[in-house]
Design a protein around this motif. Structure first.
Motif, PDB file in Angstrom:
ATOM      1  N   GLN A  21      40.537  45.088  18.463  1.00  0.00           N
ATOM      2  CA  GLN A  21      40.384  46.247  17.833  1.00  0.00           C
ATOM      3  C   GLN A  21      40.164  46.262  16.426  1.00  0.00           C
ATOM      4  OE1 GLN A  21      40.324  48.456  21.299  1.00  0.00           O
ATOM      5  NE2 GLN A  21      39.574  49.005  19.173  1.00  0.00           N
ATOM      6  N   THR A  22      40.505  44.808  15.919  1.00  0.00           N
ATOM      7  CA  THR A  22      40.168  44.453  14.294  1.00  0.00           C
ATOM      8  C   THR A  22      38.977  44.513  13.764  1.00  0.00           C
ATOM      9  OG1 THR A  22      40.451  42.142  14.348  1.00  0.00           O
ATOM     10  CG2 THR A  22      42.526  43.398  14.144  1.00  0.00           C
ATOM     11  N   ARG A  23      37.969  44.102  14.986  1.00  0.00           N
ATOM     12  CA  ARG A  23      36.765  43.917  14.993  1.00  0.00           C
ATOM     13  C   ARG A  23      35.677  45.224  15.120  1.00  0.00           C
ATOM     14  NH1 ARG A  23      34.034  38.860  14.965  1.00  0.00           N
ATOM     15  NH2 ARG A  23      35.393  37.248  14.764  1.00  0.00           N
ATOM     16  N   CYS A  24      36.357  46.105  16.065  1.00  0.00           N
ATOM     17  CA  CYS A  24      35.674  47.348  16.682  1.00  0.00           C
ATOM     18  C   CYS A  24      35.229  48.208  15.657  1.00  0.00           C
ATOM     19  CB  CYS A  24      36.544  48.044  17.745  1.00  0.00           C
ATOM     20  SG  CYS A  24      35.828  49.499  18.408  1.00  0.00           S
ATOM     21  N   ILE A  25      34.200  48.664  15.400  1.00  0.00           N
ATOM     22  CA  ILE A  25      33.807  49.654  14.406  1.00  0.00           C
ATOM     23  C   ILE A  25      33.301  50.978  15.218  1.00  0.00           C
ATOM     24  CG2 ILE A  25      32.564  48.179  13.061  1.00  0.00           C
ATOM     25  CD1 ILE A  25      29.909  48.664  14.208  1.00  0.00           C
ATOM     26  N   GLY A  26      33.591  51.276  16.460  1.00  0.00           N
ATOM     27  CA  GLY A  26      33.619  52.647  17.083  1.00  0.00           C
ATOM     28  C   GLY A  26      32.146  52.927  17.215  1.00  0.00           C
ATOM     29  N   CYS A  27      31.323  52.281  17.703  1.00  0.00           N
ATOM     30  CA  CYS A  27      29.824  52.369  17.526  1.00  0.00           C
ATOM     31  C   CYS A  27      29.289  52.919  18.970  1.00  0.00           C
ATOM     32  CB  CYS A  27      28.889  51.124  17.312  1.00  0.00           C
ATOM     33  SG  CYS A  27      29.198  49.726  18.365  1.00  0.00           S
ATOM     34  N   HIS A  28      30.123  52.584  19.885  1.00  0.00           N
ATOM     35  CA  HIS A  28      29.892  53.278  21.199  1.00  0.00           C
ATOM     36  C   HIS A  28      29.005  52.414  22.020  1.00  0.00           C
ATOM     37  CE1 HIS A  28      32.399  56.976  21.067  1.00  0.00           C
ATOM     38  NE2 HIS A  28      32.162  56.805  19.600  1.00  0.00           N
ATOM     39  N   ALA A  29      28.453  51.229  21.359  1.00  0.00           N
ATOM     40  CA  ALA A  29      27.331  50.498  22.186  1.00  0.00           C
ATOM     41  C   ALA A  29      27.888  49.898  23.388  1.00  0.00           C
ATOM     42  CB  ALA A  29      27.192  49.196  21.490  1.00  0.00           C
ATOM     43  N   CYS A  30      29.169  49.704  23.638  1.00  0.00           N
ATOM     44  CA  CYS A  30      29.660  49.208  24.908  1.00  0.00           C
ATOM     45  C   CYS A  30      29.591  50.110  25.978  1.00  0.00           C
ATOM     46  CB  CYS A  30      31.148  48.724  24.545  1.00  0.00           C
ATOM     47  SG  CYS A  30      32.410  50.076  23.995  1.00  0.00           S
ATOM     48  N   SER A  31      29.923  51.632  25.757  1.00  0.00           N
ATOM     49  CA  SER A  31      30.041  52.857  26.563  1.00  0.00           C
ATOM     50  C   SER A  31      28.534  53.078  26.718  1.00  0.00           C
ATOM     51  CB  SER A  31      30.555  53.808  26.013  1.00  0.00           C
ATOM     52  OG  SER A  31      30.373  54.402  24.737  1.00  0.00           O
ATOM     53  N   THR A  32      27.681  52.974  25.938  1.00  0.00           N
ATOM     54  CA  THR A  32      26.296  53.319  26.248  1.00  0.00           C
ATOM     55  C   THR A  32      25.619  52.290  27.235  1.00  0.00           C
ATOM     56  OG1 THR A  32      25.974  54.304  24.095  1.00  0.00           O
ATOM     57  CG2 THR A  32      23.834  53.726  25.237  1.00  0.00           C
ATOM     58  N   ALA A  33      25.683  50.933  26.740  1.00  0.00           N
ATOM     59  CA  ALA A  33      25.446  49.844  27.815  1.00  0.00           C
ATOM     60  C   ALA A  33      26.162  49.920  29.297  1.00  0.00           C
ATOM     61  CB  ALA A  33      25.811  48.393  27.286  1.00  0.00           C
ATOM     62  N   VAL A 146      26.478  43.371  24.288  1.00  0.00           N
ATOM     63  CA  VAL A 146      25.773  44.266  23.457  1.00  0.00           C
ATOM     64  C   VAL A 146      26.675  44.735  22.133  1.00  0.00           C
ATOM     65  CG1 VAL A 146      24.479  45.662  24.951  1.00  0.00           C
ATOM     66  CG2 VAL A 146      26.702  46.525  24.338  1.00  0.00           C
ATOM     67  N   CYS A 147      28.005  44.357  22.192  1.00  0.00           N
ATOM     68  CA  CYS A 147      28.977  44.489  21.141  1.00  0.00           C
ATOM     69  C   CYS A 147      28.363  43.786  19.862  1.00  0.00           C
ATOM     70  CB  CYS A 147      30.354  44.129  21.564  1.00  0.00           C
ATOM     71  SG  CYS A 147      31.521  44.485  20.124  1.00  0.00           S
ATOM     72  N   PRO A 148      28.022  44.627  18.602  1.00  0.00           N
ATOM     73  CA  PRO A 148      27.477  44.067  17.640  1.00  0.00           C
ATOM     74  C   PRO A 148      28.562  42.951  16.875  1.00  0.00           C
ATOM     75  CG  PRO A 148      27.889  46.143  17.164  1.00  0.00           C
ATOM     76  CD  PRO A 148      28.161  45.785  18.547  1.00  0.00           C
ATOM     77  N   THR A 149      29.676  43.229  17.088  1.00  0.00           N
ATOM     78  CA  THR A 149      30.652  42.594  16.183  1.00  0.00           C
ATOM     79  C   THR A 149      31.591  41.621  17.169  1.00  0.00           C
ATOM     80  OG1 THR A 149      32.398  44.195  16.744  1.00  0.00           O
ATOM     81  CG2 THR A 149      30.984  44.510  14.639  1.00  0.00           C
ATOM     82  N   GLU A 150      31.247  41.316  18.284  1.00  0.00           N
ATOM     83  CA  GLU A 150      31.776  40.493  19.272  1.00  0.00           C
ATOM     84  C   GLU A 150      33.354  40.889  19.488  1.00  0.00           C
ATOM     85  OE1 GLU A 150      31.091  36.482  18.294  1.00  0.00           O
ATOM     86  OE2 GLU A 150      28.904  36.487  18.519  1.00  0.00           O
ATOM     87  N   ALA A 151      33.660  42.212  19.629  1.00  0.00           N
ATOM     88  CA  ALA A 151      34.866  42.647  19.775  1.00  0.00           C
ATOM     89  C   ALA A 151      35.432  42.675  21.145  1.00  0.00           C
ATOM     90  CB  ALA A 151      35.088  44.228  19.049  1.00  0.00           C
TER      91      ALA A 151
END
Length: 514
Positions: A21-33, A146-151
């Motif tokens: 969660q220190t890397r997560c930016i809340g972009c929702h890429a994971c939920s969309t994928a 798809v996670c852009p920050t490898e979170a």
């Protein structure tokens, strides 16, 4: 010369997931994928990102939490599922078989993480399964890719070189609700307590969430109450998805009809075996099996109507998963129904002695039919209010009160001389039931979830049902003393039991889990 070398078989794969969660930016890429990969319909989610605003302006920040199935090593959803539609693979992944799902929602009630939902398109239960179809062919889950920050990282806990295994073994990671003993395999690094604990953050007044609508109506799950935070920091939910209680009024009604069905047979059966009632008495020979069968049929009808796949109800008996109390309950109700049918056959044949002999097996089955719901609710590990020690005796006493009350209503037309005694018995059992309710409402609950649910029952959304239930039952006891014919007393007591059951069942589902 050295001897033969014995090779140890490699340890089986044990999949786990780490969310940083220190890397997560809340972009929702994971939920969309996830939606794209698994064709998840709109309005339901296998994975989603929750936003919580922590602190007060200007010292405030936003914390994120990626929320999904925790892939428990001891999965309560698997144990609660009556048909093995939820099952655990050898590699530890908790997966599901939609063709075996009957839509009973027992898995949803059992999950402490609110990770399971009913797919509105195919009406079967589903959740995150780590994209098992991708792992099986050597690919990573869609959310990881798809996670852009490898979170999000997935790996084998049995492989000491995997990133997940290294993080779990060396770093400070957390899991959600460890007190439930499910041993989750979804680990969080750097997650804020306000996101991990579902009752730490308050919901915004008026349901004013960013970018989302929380569904209204009686199924909306409520939040913690102001003044009872479970976290030292000020925290407010900013983004969330709709959470709905799995069991509606039909489950409340089912506990009531089942209590009448079992009690209407249990009371005269015990009186007959004790020699108080003659085996040929119409109340025992005819009224007990007819009343019991009628309300048992209503109970089964309610259970089937609550399924999202009602046409598959038979699977509870044809492919039972025996750890599930829903499967066990189906067998108990079936055997109890068989006893009632044989009793009626004995009555038609004019064999009261046969009916009395059946009572030796009918009494324990009726008692089990009354109380098995206590263990069914106990398997709903998500719902702390239902884990209390008073539930089983409460259901048994409730069955005696309801059965005696229902018999008192029909006694004037069947056996008028028995109405007065049945009314007194119903009043006594109702009084004991009130004492058990008082114990349930005033007992020191061991968890914050149980305390909030009890508050929701007695002082929150369901307070009118609770207070009406107590008042009507108390009025029934008083009416039994003033009007011994039984009609008014029995009617009030039965209505009071129904109102209380609705408050108890629905309030138990009122505390947020995610």
């Amino acid at each position: 010369m050295s001897g033969p070398v014995t090779l140890r078989p490699a340890a089986p794969v044990r999949w786990a997931k780490l969310v940083d969660q220190t890397r997560c930016i809340g972009c929702h890429a994971c939920s969309t994928a996830c939606k794209s990969e698994n064709q998840v319909p709109l309005g339901v989610h296998r994975t989603y990102v929750k936003y919580v605003d922590v602190g007060r302006f200007p010292q405030a920040r936003r914390a994120f939490q990626v929320t999904r199935c925790n892939q428990c090593a001891e999965p309560p959803c698997v144990y609660a599922c009556p048909t093995s539609a939820m099952y655990q693979r050898p590699d530890g992944i908790v997966d599901f078989d939609k063709n075996a799902c009957i839509g009973c929602k027992a898995c949803i009630a059992a999950c402490p993480y609110d990770a399971i939902f009913i797919n509105p398109d195919d009406h079967s239960a589903e959740k995150c399964n780590f994209c098992a179809q991708r792992l099986d062919v050597g690919l990573e889950p869609a959310c990881v890719v798809v996670c852009p920050t490898e979170a999000i990282v997935v790996g084998d806990l049995n492989d000491p070189a995997s990133r997940v295994s290294e993080a779990v073994g060396r770093e400070a990671v957390a899991v959600r609700r460890p007190e439930k003993g499910t041993r989750p395999k979804l680990f969080y690094r750097g997650a804020h307590q306000a996101t991990l604990d579902p009752i730490a953050a308050q919901r915004p007044p008026g349901g004013l969430f960013m970018w989302s609508e929380q569904g209204g109506g009686p199924q909306q799950v409520t939040s913690g109450h102001p003044g009872t935070p479970n976290n030292a920091a000020a925290a407010m939910l900013a983004y969330d998805v709709t959470h709905r209680a799995p069991w509606d009024f039909r489950v409340s009604l089912y506990t009531w009809t089942k209590g009448i069905a079992s009690g209407a047979y249990l009371v005269p059966a015990l009186l007959t075996l004790a020699g108080v009632m003659a085996p040929s008495a119409p109340l025992w020979l005819w009224a007990a099996p007819v009343l019991g069968a009628a309300f048992l049929a209503a109970t089964v009808g309610l259970l089937i109507s609550d399924l999202t796949h009602p046409g598959r109800f038979y699977m509870v008996l044809t492919r039972p998963q025996w750890r599930s109390w829903l499967a066990r309950g189906g067998v108990i109700l079936s055997l109890f129904g068989l006893v009632l049918a044989l009793h009626l056959a004995a009555a038609v044949a004019g064999r009261p002695a046969w009916a009395k002999a059946l009572a030796w097996s009918g009494v324990p089955l009726a008692a089990l039919a009354a109380v098995y719901t206590a263990w069914l609710f106990a398997q709903a590990k998500a719902r702390d209010l239902w884990q209390g020690p008073l539930l089983a005796p409460q259901l048994l006493v409730q069955a005696v009160a309801s059965g005696a009350g229902a018999l008192a209503l029909v006694a004037p037309g069947v056996e008028p001389g028995a109405a007065h005694g049945l009314t007194r018995l119903a009043a006594l059992a109702t009084f004991v039931h009130l004492l058990l309710i008082a114990g349930e409402a005033t007992i020191t609950h061991p968890t914050a979830h149980a305390r909030l649910a009890a508050r929701e029952m007695t002082r929150g959304r369901y307070r009118l049902y609770f207070r009406a239930g107590v008042a009507l039952q108390a009025a029934g006891v008083l009416a039994a003393l003033l009007f011994p014919d039984g009609f008014l007393a029995a009617t009030l007591a039965l209505a009071g039991v129904l109102a209380y059951e609705h408050a108890f069942v629905q309030a138990g589902q009122a505390v947020p889990l995610a």
